[in-house]
Design a protein around this motif. Sequence first.
Motif, PDB file in Angstrom:
ATOM      1  N   GLU A 129      -7.393   2.506  31.678  1.00  0.00           N
ATOM      2  CA  GLU A 129      -8.192   3.204  30.668  1.00  0.00           C
ATOM      3  C   GLU A 129      -8.398   2.327  29.438  1.00  0.00           C
TER       4      GLU A 129
ATOM      5  N   ALA B 121     -10.814  -0.502  30.181  1.00  0.00           N
ATOM      6  CA  ALA B 121     -12.196  -0.039  30.385  1.00  0.00           C
ATOM      7  C   ALA B 121     -12.937   0.140  29.073  1.00  0.00           C
ATOM      8  N   GLN B 122     -12.217   0.187  27.957  1.00  0.00           N
ATOM      9  CA  GLN B 122     -12.861   0.470  26.672  1.00  0.00           C
ATOM     10  C   GLN B 122     -13.211  -0.795  25.883  1.00  0.00           C
TER      11      GLN B 122
ATOM     12  N   ASN C 161     -15.799  -2.178  33.409  1.00  0.00           N
ATOM     13  CA  ASN C 161     -15.794  -0.736  33.154  1.00  0.00           C
ATOM     14  C   ASN C 161     -16.236   0.023  34.394  1.00  0.00           C
TER      15      ASN C 161
ATOM     16  N   ILE D 155     -12.778   7.413  27.732  1.00  0.00           N
ATOM     17  CA  ILE D 155     -13.652   6.250  27.906  1.00  0.00           C
ATOM     18  C   ILE D 155     -15.101   6.582  27.574  1.00  0.00           C
ATOM     19  N   TYR D 156     -15.565   7.735  28.007  1.00  0.00           N
ATOM     20  CA  TYR D 156     -16.991   8.073  27.874  1.00  0.00           C
ATOM     21  C   TYR D 156     -17.252   9.149  26.818  1.00  0.00           C
TER      22      TYR D 156
ATOM     23  N   TYR E 228     -21.079   0.169  27.513  1.00  0.00           N
ATOM     24  CA  TYR E 228     -20.727   0.454  28.913  1.00  0.00           C
ATOM     25  C   TYR E 228     -21.061   1.885  29.340  1.00  0.00           C
TER      26      TYR E 228
END
Length: 690
Positions: free
Chosen positions: A577, A580-581, A589, A624-625, A632
């Motif tokens: 996690e 991915a950022q 990502n 993340i989102y 990303y």
Amino acid sequence: MGKSQKKRSMRRHNPMRVPDSHLPKGLESAASSSPKNEAVLPIIQKLESPDASERKWACVAVSNLIQNDPSTRRLLQGKNVVGALITRLSDSEEEVWIEAAGALRCAISPGLQDFYCPTFLFLRNLCIDGGYDICAEMYNKNILAPLKTFVPKISSALSQFLESPKTAPENAQKVVYEFTENVNTILWCLSETSNKALNAINQISLVPFLMSFLAARAKLPIATVTAAAQCLYVLTDDNQPAIDELRSNAVYSTCLLEIVHNKGSLSDKDREVFGDRLTMLKVLSSGILSNVSPLPGAASGVDVGKEIVLPLLQPVVASVSLTESSALAESLVTKIALEPPQIEKLSLKNAPQSDHRSDTEVELDRLENKLRTVQLALEILTGVCATLPDPTSEAQEGVPDAEEDDEEEDVTDDMALDDTPITNGTTTASHLPALVEPLITLIQPVRLSFPPAAGQSLHPPTTSVLSAIHVSALECLNNIFLSLSASPNSGLAAASASGKQIWDGVWAALGSVGTEITRSQERKQEMWEIGVGVLWGVGNIWKGSLVPNEEQVQLLIQLCNSSADLAIRVKCIGTLECLAQHPQSIDANRVIAMHLLSILPTSTAPSSHGTEPLIQTLSALIDIYSDENLPYDINFRQGNFLQRLVDSVDGVRKAVRAIDRRKERDLKLRGEEMRDNLVAFIKYRRALKF
């Protein structure tokens, strides 16, 4: 991050120097693998001899035979040597039961010699052929019965020697002190092996007995004093009866503080000769103080972690070079091999003595003792770092572990990793960043760190302590970064160069360990399991600034998929996690997101990774989102991740519903929160207009 990583769980181990997981099970296998098979039967027979001199010789010979030789140790255990030695503890001849106690101590921790100062040793339980560890066998065969009778006898002799030293010859005093060391070491080993044995030992009320040695330290051999301190350290480790007994007398705390501050600890001669052992005694005393903190009486205002443990032990862990230590051990072992001990040539006429080692063997023992001191210091530091406040403890009751960032509290505008204090509750974490550099050095494997894939290490005790240092240093790093991330600080997060250096250092250690892990290399597995927790802590502090490496990402994904341990899966997911950022790493990502999405359940199939990893995955994807403006985020839109989340809702609800609130209350609360957050996140993403 889940607080399950934060608290150091109580672990009791048989303090083995020489692991034997590489050996096949069974008495026949032990006989075939032991180079001293023919010497065993005569020794067993002489243990039952009517001649006291033969019985004494047999007790000493047992100690010699099993030193650093797990196969012969197993063979002797299969011949009921433990029961025979316990019987000898009640021998009518005093010298026999003194030697029997020494032999039993060596059976628990092979290689600990009578004059050698024992250090805190722990690898794993020594299992005998039937599956029982040797200390359980000793306890079940009632070894505590004779040991209880020795305690008042030793106390009486000690009082006599201290009050009127001229009433007993020096040799007699030496024998009593060596025997006392044996008894205290056996009690120490039993205490940290089995809670059942520990409860029985609590009934003996050993604290006053053990503290008497520390109080008289200036007049006693350092080895005897240190054995008492070692036993007391173990007894006060998460053991409330002993803690209460020590705290009931403020004089005990004063004595321990004097040792830590080097006041009247040893004679000048002993300080010169036994410098390393004095360090061990100080480390043990700081550990005891940490175990019983807060202190009673006039010392109640002392912050043990801040004022004693951290400043005292930081130089200890920075004092050793593992590369040099490994090279020295190899050199000494090679030198010793030129003149190997001829155990088979022992005779009654020339019985071995307690101190029968060459100067080279003494030097090798001194090296191991120094390494064990470092390992013990790391364990104590790990415990201190684990006691720093957990961010969840300040939350409202019933609120689960939230994954979103807490409100930042700026302690300083310009924070550097190495010199800026971080205040956290009543304990300062200012020493923690300074610890990081030596700890990163200590986790790097060296030549003797692990046994070879086939066969045995050149010197198993050195390999054991080196691997223990690596693991303990990783555990300490784990708690340091959990503590630092508990109080988010913008200045610390801005020190991205330091974060990358630490990140690379941890990966360098894990890369040296490798992924090919065979039987007898359990320490390698431990390093990966703990190391991923360190990576998660580092990643959490420097989230968004660490550039993901493709090979590292794949290793984390593989470990997440292959591990049967749910906690390891959670750590892998948390680390992924963080990676991915990194805003510009769009391809990485996507790879991480696809892995996380594969963990989610569907309307017809549950998650294959378990409920807790599933909850961590939901938290990761939402985190993340949560910002659609990041570069990303294109992966979320183009990959139709929203629909995959929608498809998982029913499966998530079923998984959360299946959690037993009575058994896993915290997990239930967190699962319910993540379930609700998932539904809210879906609504939020649906409402966005692109």
